[in-house]
Design an enzyme around this catalytic site. Structure first.
Site, mmCIF file in Angstrom:
data_model
loop_
_atom_site.group_PDB
_atom_site.id
_atom_site.type_symbol
_atom_site.label_atom_id
_atom_site.label_comp_id
_atom_site.label_asym_id
_atom_site.label_seq_id
_atom_site.Cartn_x
_atom_site.Cartn_y
_atom_site.Cartn_z
ATOM 1 N N LYS A 36 0.709 -0.896 0.197
ATOM 2 C CA LYS A 36 -0.304 0.331 0.185
ATOM 3 C C LYS A 36 0.676 1.240 0.094
ATOM 4 O O LYS A 36 1.577 1.363 0.712
ATOM 5 C CB LYS A 36 -0.927 -0.214 1.408
ATOM 6 C CG LYS A 36 -2.375 0.877 1.207
ATOM 7 C CD LYS A 36 -3.028 1.217 0.195
ATOM 8 C CE LYS A 36 -4.448 0.869 0.809
ATOM 9 N NZ LYS A 36 -5.224 0.047 -0.445
ATOM 10 N N GLN B 268 30.302 18.684 -8.755
ATOM 11 C CA GLN B 268 30.710 17.228 -8.576
ATOM 12 C C GLN B 268 31.695 16.987 -7.315
ATOM 13 O O GLN B 268 31.559 16.527 -5.916
ATOM 14 C CB GLN B 268 32.122 17.024 -9.406
ATOM 15 C CG GLN B 268 30.480 16.205 -9.797
ATOM 16 C CD GLN B 268 30.570 16.820 -11.226
ATOM 17 O OE1 GLN B 268 30.586 18.034 -11.186
ATOM 18 N NE2 GLN B 268 30.886 16.287 -12.739
ATOM 19 N N ARG C 191 29.883 31.809 -9.731
ATOM 20 C CA ARG C 191 28.591 31.460 -10.304
ATOM 21 C C ARG C 191 27.239 32.079 -9.728
ATOM 22 O O ARG C 191 28.318 31.202 -8.310
ATOM 23 C CB ARG C 191 28.185 30.635 -11.242
ATOM 24 C CG ARG C 191 28.975 28.947 -10.791
ATOM 25 C CD ARG C 191 28.490 28.112 -11.111
ATOM 26 N NE ARG C 191 29.310 26.772 -11.115
ATOM 27 C CZ ARG C 191 29.195 25.217 -11.174
ATOM 28 N NH1 ARG C 191 28.205 25.683 -12.941
ATOM 29 N NH2 ARG C 191 29.388 24.548 -10.838
ATOM 30 N N HIS D 168 19.662 25.717 -12.509
ATOM 31 C CA HIS D 168 20.801 26.949 -13.447
ATOM 32 C C HIS D 168 20.321 27.930 -12.935
ATOM 33 O O HIS D 168 18.969 28.325 -13.312
ATOM 34 C CB HIS D 168 20.837 26.707 -14.667
ATOM 35 C CG HIS D 168 21.555 25.201 -15.186
ATOM 36 N ND1 HIS D 168 22.885 24.818 -14.899
ATOM 37 C CD2 HIS D 168 20.814 24.445 -15.838
ATOM 38 C CE1 HIS D 168 23.562 23.717 -15.496
ATOM 39 N NE2 HIS D 168 21.980 22.949 -15.978
ATOM 40 N N THR E 117 -3.615 -5.243 0.986
ATOM 41 C CA THR E 117 -2.651 -3.891 0.506
ATOM 42 C C THR E 117 -3.769 -3.124 1.842
ATOM 43 O O THR E 117 -3.350 -1.990 2.336
ATOM 44 C CB THR E 117 -2.952 -3.030 -0.561
ATOM 45 O OG1 THR E 117 -4.286 -2.302 -1.144
ATOM 46 C CG2 THR E 117 -2.190 -3.901 -1.200
ATOM 47 N N ASP E 118 -5.618 -3.137 1.928
ATOM 48 C CA ASP E 118 -5.715 -2.859 2.909
ATOM 49 C C ASP E 118 -5.235 -2.978 3.937
ATOM 50 O O ASP E 118 -5.069 -2.393 5.058
ATOM 51 C CB ASP E 118 -7.615 -3.457 2.517
ATOM 52 C CG ASP E 118 -8.157 -2.294 3.550
ATOM 53 O OD1 ASP E 118 -8.580 -1.017 2.565
ATOM 54 O OD2 ASP E 118 -8.582 -2.729 4.885
ATOM 55 N N ASN F 76 21.222 20.781 -11.056
ATOM 56 C CA ASN F 76 22.354 22.221 -10.713
ATOM 57 C C ASN F 76 20.744 22.533 -11.376
ATOM 58 O O ASN F 76 20.883 23.296 -12.579
ATOM 59 C CB ASN F 76 23.374 21.577 -12.104
ATOM 60 C CG ASN F 76 24.442 22.589 -11.953
ATOM 61 O OD1 ASN F 76 23.764 23.611 -11.363
ATOM 62 N ND2 ASN F 76 25.955 22.331 -12.273
ATOM 63 N N PHE G 226 33.141 27.149 -12.336
ATOM 64 C CA PHE G 226 33.492 25.919 -13.133
ATOM 65 C C PHE G 226 34.377 26.359 -14.080
ATOM 66 O O PHE G 226 33.911 27.055 -15.216
ATOM 67 C CB PHE G 226 31.430 25.921 -13.516
ATOM 68 C CG PHE G 226 31.848 24.555 -14.236
ATOM 69 C CD1 PHE G 226 32.071 22.919 -13.755
ATOM 70 C CD2 PHE G 226 31.643 24.193 -16.103
ATOM 71 C CE1 PHE G 226 32.277 22.168 -14.062
ATOM 72 C CE2 PHE G 226 31.108 22.946 -16.726
ATOM 73 C CZ PHE G 226 31.572 21.841 -16.122
#
Lengths: 299, 299, 299, 299
Positions: free
Chosen positions: D12, D220, D175, D248, D57-58, D246, D158
């Protein structure tokens, strides 16, 4: 019996703009989702395709970016007013609507010291502003918040309601009450000198206090009291509109198990939900004009 | 100078209701998201917390379910009108608003034979209806669609626009034009005998034809022509409102590579987007009343 | 007992690329969401920050765009294989993973005639492909679909299940069965000459037939039969993985009303939902290698 | 060369459970989204439709609710372990997987005094836990967080990356770096006596410190350092997996305007985004078993 062009507007929606202030090593961040909409006589763009009176939405986006450099984007209401006032100076534009969402960021603290240039996105609520400026000078600011989820685990009843043949709901004198509040309050007319950040904090705080401390007989009553608290605090606010889903928390039925559930275990349901919407206003409030005419709707 | 309660409404939003007709081996399915809202004098619920005039939103939900059994939920407009007319018979309720989203299902075909009881969800668009009924008998239906994404890969220009100091956009005589259309058209007054499913198909088809065949000088022009086509086809339609994001497809810059891009490779951008919103109406249209006063907003 | 760098990858996720073929007046459209991921020894980028072996994700995006011009993006599997084979020729890259979502568009027909350059977004399902290419030449294609919502209104039971002290569910011999299927089937090894579009249509069709025609004792049984049908049809498929939420449709309780509900009115619930996940495979299937190692996960 | 049933599980997903502790006037709230999945030999349910070994599942949902009353749901790891250990005692179940999302709530303070029973949803991040318990006793906890958005406005470079014919990116020495972090760290083996809440706070705090204070040469490098910091702090953690889009922030080009943009005005883009994924691990970590085998995937 002709077919004619009715009310219209156009603009650039959801320019996601982040402004960093870096004049000192301690930076500041303002994170905005800006929508601009222009109003005026643009009928030729519709009827004949003639674009000569149309300031491109791309230009509106550029302007929003530049404005965030040349004008302080905080408070957002001043930034929006300034941007709107610029647009209505462009010849064909008769009115400008600026809708802004402001996302919160919390400065990181490391060993108790605030960091100069790192933040965590704080999702408590989204602050909103909708600014309308007419070329005539008439101006409105609708300040607000959305996605503001608040819950109380007791102090809320719902009983003695109207019963018809389709009613199966049982009354309760103690329930969980929760909502994801949308609130918007209007300030019209003289907008100079208003402490917008102070007003935002003040209204939010007053509404939270009422939600928490009022023993509630219905979400309706809670909303009325929250709205009233805001208007009592700030005479400049003409009206406040509240839209509140009743986020149902259903007590889970434990009757089949050898365990009691005394208001302790709930299923938080998604849909459907009650939805209460109301306005609280001054009986002598100045006219709203186009203050509530939305563009992208603070999407 | 008092603080007073302003306009308000309350109801149950987004009851997700699936109705199966199984009178014969060939079943039918109608899949609806129903929102109900009640209007009237509920001031005591707000001001003093007295709920005696409040029909619970849970009861509204029950009623929507029962009504889908006792009344045909297809077309949704008739179902909604019938449900709204029931609510205004409950004493304190002065007007009822029913908003419905209908999700499409396509019957499965196996080796060319339609299956009796299996369907695939068809996401082409969501059909909408907003029904307003006053106790006085005044009624409005706003039929519509949303999430209807349509694109043309040529036959669209944008040039000769207004240029100011912030304009950097280049004119183009050939671009991709795409939108996710929201359209809503109002029928007021005498609502008997209208072929709602026929009107829905007709308006959709007329709008698609105009979008495709019009050589467009701007999205504004396309919207005007689409709206006009709908009103020309159905005299019962008083007005149509169109909201159209300009889903930008930007030509990817290949100038640094030894490959040409002659209108072939595009970046489909998310945000920001242009947003054009307009009304096309009859100059002698009956008044709209509360036809456009939303509840959950076809969420 | 050292702390070391483990498995890693990096790339550009969700490049939304639209390719228009316009060599003749009858245009074609291919609408893709492309994710690229590179694998290899990039440890210096992590450990010392040295980027000399890192092909920027921005370059990967550029390459995906260019590739859609120089190579036919339809079928997506061939496009993805070609793009992946290009990347593994870049020196430090040892393996490339390309994940693609393809959105459907249906050509507009006006008065029965197909339009040359206008389409409507068709949301029936999203077609997916995940391509893995090793520098060694080992390659895998995982073809699939997602958001495929299918429902049957009868022909489904659930009974004779395990009962413990927390079980309250009642057995049923007739229920609505609905799911939003995610299916992915793997082809490994010799990938030349496969009719990918044919295989996609064939697997989808076989699964739909099984879902519709099998009298189901459980969603588990239906999934097994659906997977088996796919593998029987295509010997090239090594295995198929199915993930199926049980989208519960609860019969609304009408016992308090003077109306019967004989499997006709359902509440379509959002959460929670059952979730059945299984693999159907050949007992002599070739090894999967990294065929199932996801990147963005077909987000 | 037969077609056979492969790995499977069922359960569930997304039981949204709110637990209020109200033994004293000062209530506590724990808000969880719980997914349970059972593993074992359920082949008959698939192959012949025989459900005799299938715990519905109940029932799993019921058990999750009851367990939140009979066992403290805070910390979620202990609650999940206890629930999983219960399930593997049900005869056919060989292993249980519990995935939990915990949503944050912040107690309201009014005039500096904390309120007894009112909270605001705090969206800073979602805490996650994935618990795997085998009938054999082997157990794993993967603690984690997601939707944790963190940004630094400087201190990130970078440059000196690999360049090929499709590279157009310009290097930068300053940046904005932002991500919406997903982090998951594994503890295997002896799980007794671990201070889970302390570990959660400690790992989060260590990662934030590294993100903020490291002068980053690449996302990284930042991830490696964040992972390393977590493992250095807690010897019990065998490995940590990090997935970091990332997000941007592109500097808006002001070259056409008479205004400078010195790293001050950014467009926060939605798609595409870089995506960096890595593992940081101990070289003598105990085997992971099924610790990473997901069910609903902390949806």
């Amino acid at each position: 019996m002709a077919i004619v062009l009715g009310p219209n507007q156009y603009g650039k929606a959801e320019t996601h703009l982040v402004r960093i202030t870096r004049d000192t090593p301690r930076h500041e961040i303002v994170d905005l989702n800006v929508t601009t909409a222009m109003r005026g006589d643009f009928s030729e763009a519709f009827v004949s395709g003639d674009q000569r009176r149309v300031l491109p939405t791309d230009t509106q986006k550029n302007t929003a970016y530049v404005w965030s450099k040349t004008h302080d984007p905080d408070p957002i209401e001043e930034y929006g007013l300034s941007l709107a006032r610029h647009f209505v100076e462009v010849e064909p534009i008769v009115a400008a609507r600026i809708e802004i969402e402001r996302f919160g960021w919390k400065r990181v603290a490391i060993d108790g010291t605030e960091h100069d240039h790192t933040w965590i996105r704080s999702g408590e609520e989204i602050r909103t502003a909708a600014i309308t400026v007419e070329k005539s000078g008439e101006s409105h600011v609708v300040q607000g918040l959305k996605d503001f989820v608040i819950l109380k685990s007791t102090g809320s009843e719902f009983k003695d309601f109207l019963i018809d043949e389709y009613t199966t709901l049982q009354p309760t004198t103690d329930r969980v009450m929760a909502t994801s509040l949308v609130a918007q309050w209007r300030v019209s007319g003289d907008l100079d000198g208003i402490d917008w950040n102070g007003m935002y904090a003040g209204v939010k705080s007053a509404m939270v206090e009422r939600f928490a401390n009022l023993h509630s007989l219905a979400l309706q009553q809670t909303l009325w009291e929250m709205g009233r608290a805001a208007l009592e605090l700030y005479p400049q606010i003409a009206e406040i509109r509240l839209s509140a889903p009743n986020k149902h928390h259903f007590l889970v039925d434990f009757s089949h198990f050898d365990v009691e559930n005394n208001g302790e275990v709930f299923h938080a349901d998604d849909r459907p939900y009650g939805l209460i919407q109301t306005t609280v206003e001054r009986d002598d409030a100045p006219p709203a004009g186009d203050a509530w005419r939305i563009s992208a709707g603070l999407a």
